[in-house]
Scaffold this active site. Sequence first.
Site, PDB file in Angstrom:
ATOM      1  N   LYS A  97       0.837  -1.214   0.000  1.00  0.00           N
ATOM      2  CA  LYS A  97       0.000   0.000   0.000  1.00  0.00           C
ATOM      3  C   LYS A  97       0.876   1.270   0.000  1.00  0.00           C
ATOM      4  O   LYS A  97       0.631   2.197  -0.749  1.00  0.00           O
ATOM      5  CB  LYS A  97      -0.939   0.042   1.222  1.00  0.00           C
ATOM      6  CG  LYS A  97      -1.914  -1.125   1.298  1.00  0.00           C
ATOM      7  CD  LYS A  97      -2.930  -0.944   2.416  1.00  0.00           C
ATOM      8  CE  LYS A  97      -2.335  -0.919   3.803  1.00  0.00           C
ATOM      9  NZ  LYS A  97      -1.682  -2.201   4.205  1.00  0.00           N
TER      10      LYS A  97
ATOM     11  N   ARG B 273      -9.364   0.973   9.254  1.00  0.00           N
ATOM     12  CA  ARG B 273      -8.869  -0.374   9.536  1.00  0.00           C
ATOM     13  C   ARG B 273      -9.859  -1.194  10.354  1.00  0.00           C
ATOM     14  O   ARG B 273      -9.579  -2.355  10.668  1.00  0.00           O
ATOM     15  CB  ARG B 273      -7.573  -0.264  10.330  1.00  0.00           C
ATOM     16  CG  ARG B 273      -6.313  -0.589   9.517  1.00  0.00           C
ATOM     17  CD  ARG B 273      -5.159  -0.358  10.434  1.00  0.00           C
ATOM     18  NE  ARG B 273      -3.958  -1.018  10.090  1.00  0.00           N
ATOM     19  CZ  ARG B 273      -2.913  -0.411   9.535  1.00  0.00           C
ATOM     20  NH1 ARG B 273      -2.986   0.844   9.151  1.00  0.00           N
ATOM     21  NH2 ARG B 273      -1.806  -1.078   9.354  1.00  0.00           N
TER      22      ARG B 273
ATOM     23  N   ARG C  91      11.560  -5.314   4.360  1.00  0.00           N
ATOM     24  CA  ARG C  91      11.260  -3.885   4.170  1.00  0.00           C
ATOM     25  C   ARG C  91      12.209  -3.000   4.989  1.00  0.00           C
ATOM     26  O   ARG C  91      12.510  -3.294   6.134  1.00  0.00           O
ATOM     27  CB  ARG C  91       9.817  -3.613   4.595  1.00  0.00           C
ATOM     28  CG  ARG C  91       9.457  -2.130   4.517  1.00  0.00           C
ATOM     29  CD  ARG C  91       7.996  -1.898   4.434  1.00  0.00           C
ATOM     30  NE  ARG C  91       7.270  -2.168   5.660  1.00  0.00           N
ATOM     31  CZ  ARG C  91       5.949  -2.049   5.780  1.00  0.00           C
ATOM     32  NH1 ARG C  91       5.218  -1.703   4.733  1.00  0.00           N
ATOM     33  NH2 ARG C  91       5.351  -2.305   6.929  1.00  0.00           N
TER      34      ARG C  91
ATOM     35  N   ARG D 141      11.472  -1.059  10.740  1.00  0.00           N
ATOM     36  CA  ARG D 141      10.461  -0.729  11.749  1.00  0.00           C
ATOM     37  C   ARG D 141      10.399  -1.835  12.787  1.00  0.00           C
ATOM     38  O   ARG D 141      10.496  -3.010  12.435  1.00  0.00           O
ATOM     39  CB  ARG D 141       9.092  -0.585  11.063  1.00  0.00           C
ATOM     40  CG  ARG D 141       8.927   0.707  10.312  1.00  0.00           C
ATOM     41  CD  ARG D 141       7.701   0.736   9.440  1.00  0.00           C
ATOM     42  NE  ARG D 141       6.503   0.116  10.006  1.00  0.00           N
ATOM     43  CZ  ARG D 141       5.330   0.069   9.392  1.00  0.00           C
ATOM     44  NH1 ARG D 141       5.186   0.601   8.188  1.00  0.00           N
ATOM     45  NH2 ARG D 141       4.294  -0.495   9.951  1.00  0.00           N
TER      46      ARG D 141
ATOM     47  N   ARG E 184       0.206  -8.881  13.414  1.00  0.00           N
ATOM     48  CA  ARG E 184      -0.409  -7.862  12.540  1.00  0.00           C
ATOM     49  C   ARG E 184      -1.298  -8.522  11.487  1.00  0.00           C
ATOM     50  O   ARG E 184      -2.358  -7.988  11.141  1.00  0.00           O
ATOM     51  CB  ARG E 184       0.677  -7.015  11.879  1.00  0.00           C
ATOM     52  CG  ARG E 184       1.364  -6.104  12.889  1.00  0.00           C
ATOM     53  CD  ARG E 184       2.619  -5.478  12.315  1.00  0.00           C
ATOM     54  NE  ARG E 184       2.353  -4.551  11.246  1.00  0.00           N
ATOM     55  CZ  ARG E 184       3.249  -4.221  10.306  1.00  0.00           C
ATOM     56  NH1 ARG E 184       4.447  -4.769  10.321  1.00  0.00           N
ATOM     57  NH2 ARG E 184       2.939  -3.348   9.378  1.00  0.00           N
TER      58      ARG E 184
HETATM   59  P1  AMP Z   1       1.054   0.911   9.008  1.00  0.00           P
HETATM   60  O1  AMP Z   1       2.243   1.781   8.801  1.00  0.00           O
HETATM   61  O2  AMP Z   1      -0.127   1.323   8.208  1.00  0.00           O
HETATM   62  O3  AMP Z   1       1.382  -0.562   8.851  1.00  0.00           O
HETATM   63  O4  AMP Z   1       0.608   1.118  10.545  1.00  0.00           O
HETATM   64  C1  AMP Z   1       1.481   0.764  11.592  1.00  0.00           C
HETATM   65  C2  AMP Z   1       0.712   0.639  12.876  1.00  0.00           C
HETATM   66  O5  AMP Z   1       0.080   1.898  13.203  1.00  0.00           O
HETATM   67  C3  AMP Z   1      -0.423  -0.365  12.867  1.00  0.00           C
HETATM   68  O6  AMP Z   1       0.021  -1.697  13.112  1.00  0.00           O
HETATM   69  C4  AMP Z   1      -1.306   0.164  13.999  1.00  0.00           C
HETATM   70  O7  AMP Z   1      -0.755  -0.142  15.256  1.00  0.00           O
HETATM   71  C5  AMP Z   1      -1.189   1.677  13.807  1.00  0.00           C
HETATM   72  N1  AMP Z   1      -2.238   2.190  12.896  1.00  0.00           N
HETATM   73  C6  AMP Z   1      -2.057   2.787  11.688  1.00  0.00           C
HETATM   74  N2  AMP Z   1      -3.238   3.120  11.143  1.00  0.00           N
HETATM   75  C7  AMP Z   1      -4.196   2.719  12.018  1.00  0.00           C
HETATM   76  C8  AMP Z   1      -5.620   2.752  12.019  1.00  0.00           C
HETATM   77  N3  AMP Z   1      -6.330   3.274  10.993  1.00  0.00           N
HETATM   78  N4  AMP Z   1      -6.272   2.253  13.106  1.00  0.00           N
HETATM   79  C9  AMP Z   1      -5.598   1.734  14.140  1.00  0.00           C
HETATM   80  N5  AMP Z   1      -4.264   1.650  14.204  1.00  0.00           N
HETATM   81  C10 AMP Z   1      -3.552   2.137  13.145  1.00  0.00           C
END
Ligand code: AMP
Length: 214
Positions: free
Chosen positions: A13, A88, A127, A160, A171
């Site tokens: 994404k 999400r 990554r 990360r 996740r």
């Molecule tokens: P991402 O970079 O999109 O993989 O997000 C990393 C982490 O941020 C996720 O595993 C969640 O802990 C948190 N996070 C990001 N976006 C959301 C969301 N819309 N709702 C809840 N937690 C989020």
Amino acid sequence: MKLVLLGPPGVGKGTQAQQMSKTYSIPQISTGDILREAIAKKTPLGDKARAFIVKGELVPDDIMLGLIQDTLFGDNAPKGYILDGFPRTIAQAEGLQKLYEKHSDNLSAVLLLEAEEDQIVARLSARRTCRSCKAVYNLMTMPPKVDGVCDVCAGELYQRDDDRIETIQNRLTVYKKQTAPLIDFYKSRGILKTVDASGTPEEVQTNINRQLED
Ligand code: AMP
């Protein structure tokens, strides 16, 4: 265009949103990037979000909806955007719909990116992310020109915490349980478009453009 990129962590994404942002001149809004920035700056939002993120859990819906309301409907709100990582949960999607109704607006489309789970795990483990500009690399398929250094801004590349194998599995479980129900949510509203995301970033880009032209 107001787009949502939906799909499991590691499906690409972020990579696609960065490319689309250049192609269509609209900003990528990554809630993950916003939260990581808040953590780095030790803001109140960052303090609240940190414990959830390191475990691979979702940050609570009320916090996320408050954040998205400020970003999409506050002063200086962008006219178009690519949402990467939001919504999400069903509660977030419903909250977003309510905000759109209030502002007589709506999403243009939701793009669901799909790939096999073993490919996703391999992508997440390989990554690396730029600390400064957030550009995303993959050590196997899209490595930087110089080891550990961002091609775009010469920033430091890092892994990360939540891209470590212990957290990846959680996740993916969280995705299946809490985020995958959004597929039916948007399908029933007639705005879901499915994209094969198993190929190279360029191939996936072509698939996305084809869907958007349709
Ligand atoms: P991402 O970079 O999109 O993989 O997000 C990393 C982490 O941020 C996720 O595993 C969640 O802990 C948190 N996070 C990001 N976006 C959301 C969301 N819309 N709702 C809840 N937690 C989020």
